[in-house]
Design a protein around this motif. Structure first.
Motif, mmCIF file in Angstrom:
data_model
loop_
_atom_site.group_PDB
_atom_site.id
_atom_site.type_symbol
_atom_site.label_atom_id
_atom_site.label_comp_id
_atom_site.label_asym_id
_atom_site.label_seq_id
_atom_site.Cartn_x
_atom_site.Cartn_y
_atom_site.Cartn_z
ATOM 1 N N GLY A 81 4.215 0.486 -10.802
ATOM 2 C CA GLY A 81 3.811 -0.866 -10.384
ATOM 3 C C GLY A 81 2.551 -0.831 -9.518
ATOM 4 N N LYS A 82 2.431 -1.858 -8.663
ATOM 5 C CA LYS A 82 1.190 -2.019 -7.900
ATOM 6 C C LYS A 82 0.867 -0.810 -7.032
ATOM 7 N N VAL A 83 1.903 -0.170 -6.545
ATOM 8 C CA VAL A 83 1.686 0.930 -5.604
ATOM 9 C C VAL A 83 0.955 2.108 -6.273
ATOM 10 N N ARG A 84 0.860 2.081 -7.585
ATOM 11 C CA ARG A 84 0.175 3.190 -8.242
ATOM 12 C C ARG A 84 -1.312 3.231 -7.893
ATOM 13 N N TRP A 85 -1.826 2.134 -7.343
ATOM 14 C CA TRP A 85 -3.248 2.102 -6.968
ATOM 15 C C TRP A 85 -3.524 2.754 -5.626
ATOM 16 N N THR A 86 -2.495 3.302 -5.013
ATOM 17 C CA THR A 86 -2.729 4.069 -3.794
ATOM 18 C C THR A 86 -3.028 5.516 -4.176
ATOM 19 N N ARG A 115 -3.288 10.913 -0.989
ATOM 20 C CA ARG A 115 -3.226 10.970 0.479
ATOM 21 C C ARG A 115 -2.432 9.809 1.052
ATOM 22 N N ASP A 116 -2.626 8.629 0.466
ATOM 23 C CA ASP A 116 -1.864 7.459 0.922
ATOM 24 C C ASP A 116 -0.365 7.720 0.781
ATOM 25 N N ARG A 147 1.057 9.847 3.479
ATOM 26 C CA ARG A 147 1.310 9.124 4.732
ATOM 27 C C ARG A 147 2.551 8.245 4.639
ATOM 28 N N MET A 148 2.793 7.632 3.459
ATOM 29 C CA MET A 148 4.000 6.816 3.298
ATOM 30 C C MET A 148 5.242 7.662 3.538
ATOM 31 N N THR A 162 -5.150 8.434 -9.001
ATOM 32 C CA THR A 162 -4.968 7.074 -8.486
ATOM 33 C C THR A 162 -4.962 6.114 -9.670
#
Ligand code: SF4
Lengths: 639, 232
Positions: free
Chosen positions: B11-16, B19-20, B23-24, B56
């Motif tokens: 979903g949308k989180v795939r655009w992180t 490295r992001d 941190r999550m 990303t």
């Protein structure tokens, strides 16, 4: 209205940092929109990673979404690569929460924290598909409003913004929601825009520029007067009396991608009466309103638990002045819940209140970045600007840090201050050099970075009458400092581009005639002017010339006591004669004490609004109330 | 104790970025109060090691990370997915957890990944043709940047399997060891005209006792992950 996400997503592979556009932060809300609810789009007109942490925006986002009659979402200025893709496909500005088109909201509410974002504001309005000029908007267009520190001189944006909110927004947003809700339920009929604006002008703290006539005599501004009966002659700022009534944000947004200030932020007090004369933030946010110790503690511990952050920043304009700051810092550091892993950072530290006690507590976990702001290079200069910290105070603070294991300290200075001589400028290099020497006694790897910014006189401060230094003069001063620090290993000189200082000066103290200039800069592609890779002074100079305006007149000229200033009809509570007297004191290099612990000067910020300081401690912190008496001994800081 | 976690990124989180995501995870461990071991030294870091970075924008149901727990921390490993998923963003779900006994980091032991890719705007016939050509070729040379220099590499041997699925997606297994082949590079290798579309990692493969297997296999078909689709 449906989400634009299916049209946005295919663009994301083509742009840098696509996570800027996805939302999904922890704390993000998906408000339900409805015809009886007022839709607010809160826009920060700069890049996502700069705008997301903005606490003001987050506070209003929560307050509005708690109301049954409002639905608030967020948006940030799309970076230039994304903007290009959006414009090529006719995609409008969108919210990051539910990806709705901006024009579907009833209000576009901008946060203005810096003047160089003004062109981005225009760009965002345009990207929303809304006419950039307020006069051209119709009943179908959202209302465009703005708040934040820059609105204490709203005039340069008067052509583009339907109304401004002056001062604290916590209460005003609710009153505005009610007025706009009536308008919306009334069907937003043809011609009704005038009526809703007239109704908004009745809300305290709301300024509707189109309801005022401006008169000039040649270059001189003669008057700004209400056009109709019932419109206030002077718009007084809003001030919340007690910060404890507003424990926001309760759900600070936790971004999925890197942003500035990526940590838990807890505002420990608002307002500052140290009285630094260059500081607009300090002047316009008086009086001091501290959050109670317990509330700070519970916001910190709930916030850490919820977010998983391992760093908390205790924010304010001068955090070491908070009553019982050592206890609060120690309480967090030594809280068993935090298992000794939560770092504390204190931005905006006054050196005279930074002690070994605080330093050693902080150092137990993590040596967070340390920045001190002496601002002026000599004692004389600091008396002029009323930043009354002595050299010994600075060395004491630096000593505290280096003795507790820090090996890097940042110092902030201003150049181009009133009455500044080359001796004052060179004093900056001297101070930095001596700080390195202090550090050398503890470690060999000492770096002291001295950041030097050109001073921009700001509205509603005692320096509002001062003529800014020219670009050439600032460049000369930077040159002096470069030469003076060239051979100093350990001193790292950084400076802000004097050209950007000029552009900021143009936008800061302008009147309404600046509107076409800002529009011109924007139309020539001048967006993201806060960013050195996009900043272009020639756009500003050319635009001024095209509109027949003189940079000398707007920026470099000293103003006189009787001159009507473009922001005189907007009030931060400060009496103009108080500011003028303070300006005269500045020229005489005479400092004044902090009114939080000493008698009131009747500047107007409390007396005019029937409020007062909320300060737990009646005693000044280590370092003392600044001023004419000898500050409290600093032995603790030097042992 | 070393624990391996398998998770999805959908979903949308795939655009992180990679490295992001790191941190999550650090925040998630603190939120659920799972104590990790820390590195020694001036600025201690939690001992967390991720597998091969997902590009990303790519989705996956086969992401992994290894964590070293603090001394004395003995969680119910089977319960970790349920404990951690709510502390992670929508779209990142912990699918399985297991204690790790074998040596070697994920980066060292993973030998290949299975991907499902789309090429924007390419029709199935064209893809079939390109796949057949690629499989028939003895060598496939692409140029890649290496330390600022471009170099020509033969990547044919890194393509372990390649086919077009019924729904028009390209299915491939690409080697990761020595210099592996990335999904976008595969597209370039079989046809430089192809425009990268969606990227989905379905498996990472290791060798255990001479047999090919997943670092942690899933009991159910991976695509049936509980709220896998909710995020999009
Ligand atoms: S009104 Fe008096 S006490 Fe209040 S901020 Fe002004 S000088 Fe200080």
């Amino acid at each position: 209205m449906t989400s634009l996400w299916p049209r946005i997503e295919p663009l994301l592979a083509k742009v840098q940092k696509p996570a800027r556009y996805i939302g999904c932060e922890d704390g993000a809300q998906m408000p339900v929109h409805a015809p009886h609810k007022v839709g607010w789009l809160l826009v920060y007109p700069d890049a996502y990673e700069v705008g997301l942490p903005n606490q003001g925006l987050q506070i209003l986002y929560e307050i509005l979404n708690e109301r049954p009659d409002a639905a608030a979402e967020r948006s940030y200025a799309p970076w230039t690569d994304m903007e290009r893709e959006m414009r090529a496909r006719g995609l409008p500005l969108f919210s990051v929460d539910s990806h709705r088109p901006a024009a579907d909201f009833d209000l576009l509410a901008f946060n203005l924290s810096a003047e160089l974002v003004y062109t981005n504001l225009l760009n965002c309005i345009d990207l929303a598909g809304v006419p950039v000029r307020a006069a051209e908007r119709g009943p179908d267009d959202p209302l465009v409003c703005a708040g934040g520190h820059c609105t204490f001189n709203p005039e340069p944006l008067a052509d583009f913004v339907d109304f401004f909110v002056i001062g604290d927004g916590e209460e005003a947003v609710s009153e505005i929601t009610e007025v706009v809700g009536d308008w919306k339920r009334g069907g937003r009929t043809e011609g009704s825009r005038q009526n809703v604006l007239a109704a908004l002008a009745q809300v305290p703290g709301v300024y509707v520029p189109s309801m005022y006539d401006v008169e000039y005599d040649g270059e001189r501004l003669v008057s700004v007067t209400p056009r109709h009966a019932g419109i206030p002659e002077r718009v007084e700022k809003r001030t919340i009396a007690d910060l404890n009534d507003w424990p926001y944000p309760k759900q600070q947004l936790v971004p999925l991608t890197e942003v500035v200030h990526d940590r838990l932020n807890v505002e420990i007090f608002r307002g500052c009466t140290r009285g630094c004369r260059f500081c607009q933030a300090g002047m316009i946010t008086r009086p001091v309103r501290e959050r109670s110790n317990e509330q700070v503690r519970s916001m910190v511990s709930n916030g850490l638990k919820r977010t998983g952050y391992d760093e908390v920043s205790l924010t304010s304009l001068s955090s070491a002045d908070y009553s019982g700051i050592e206890d609060v810092v120690g309480g967090i550091i030594n809280d068993p819940m935090c298992q000794g892993s939560v770092g504390v950072s204190l931005p905006s530290l006054r050196v005279d209140a930074y002690t070994v006690g605080i330093a050693s507590e902080i150092a137990k976990v993590r040596r967070t970045g340390l920045t001190f702001a002496p601002e002026g290079g000599t004692w004389r200069m600091r008396q002029v600007i009323n930043k009354l910290i002595r050299e010994e105070d600075l060395y004491g603070a630096v000593e505290s840090a280096f003795s507790q294991g820090w090996n890097r300290v940042k110092l902030y200075f201003l150049i181009g201050l009133p009455t500044e001589t080359d001796e004052d400028t060179l004093g900056i290099a001297e101070l930095a050099r001596k700080c390195v020497a202090v550090g050398k006694q503890h470690t060999n790897r000492v770096t002291v970075s001295a950041s030097v910014g050109g001073f921009v006189p700001k509205p509603q401060t005692p320096f509002q009458w001062f003529g800014q230094n020219t670009v050439a003069e600032l460049q000369r001063k930077v040159g002096l400092l470069r030469d003076a620090t060239k051979k100093d290993r350990g001193v790292q000189l950084k400076w802000h581009d004097p050209k950007a200082t000029l552009a900021e000066g143009i936008a800061s103290r302008g009147d309404r005639r600046l509107g076409p200039v800002i529009e011109d800069v924007w139309r020539h592609g001048g967006v993201f002017q806060e960013w050195s890779e996009h900043f272009d002074l020639s756009l500003w100079e050319d635009a001024m010339a095209r509109h027949g305006l003189s940079i000398d007149w707007y920026v470099y000229r000293h103003r006189g006591e009787d001159e009507v200033l473009p922001w005189d009809h907007v009030s931060a509570g400060l009496h103009k004669d108080f500011l003028w007297q303070d300006w005269q004191d500045a020229l005489a290099a005479s400092g004044v004490e902090d009114c939080r612990w000493t008698p009131c000067y009747d500047c107007g910020a409390c007396t005019g609004y029937g409020i007062e300081h909320v300060v737990a401690s009646t005693l000044p912190p280590a370092g003392g109330s600044q001023g004419t008496f000898v500050p409290v001994q600093l032995s603790a800081a030097r042992t | 104790m070393r624990v391996r976690l398998r998770f999805s990124k959908l979903g949308k989180v795939r655009w992180t970025s990679h490295r992001d995501v790191a941190r999550m995870w650090e925040r998630a461990f603190r939120r659920v109060d799972l104590r990790l071991a820390y590195t020694e030294g001036f600025s201690p870091r939690p001992k967390v090691s991720f597998g091969l970075a997902l590009p990303t924008g790519g989705e996956s149901v086969a992401e992994y990370l290894d964590i070293e727990l603090a001394h004395g921390e003995q969680p119910d490993v089977a319960a970790l997915p349920g404990r951690l998923s709510p502390a992670l963003p929508v779209g990142i779900d912990v699918l399985a957890a297991a204690v790790v006994h074998e040596k070697g980091s994920l980066q060292e032991i993973v030998t290949s990944c299975r991907w499902e890719l789309s090429a924007a705007g390419a029709d199935a016939d064209l893809l079939e043709e390109r796949v057949a050509q690629a499989l028939a070729a003895d060598s496939l040379v692409i140029t890649r940047e290496r330390k600022g220099q471009s170099a020509a590499d033969d990547v044919r041997s890194a393509i372990l399997s390649l086919a077009v699925l019924d729904d028009g997606l390209l299915e491939c297994e690409l080697a990761t060891l020595t210099r592996g082949l990335r999904p976008n590079e595969l597209l370039r290798a079989i046809d430089p005209q192809l425009e990268p579309g969606t990227v989905h990692r379905t498996h990472q493969w290791i060798q255990r006792d001479g047999a090919k297997c997943e670092p942690i296999p899933l009991p159910l078909p991976a695509t049936a992950a509980p709220h896998a689709r909710r995020a999009s």
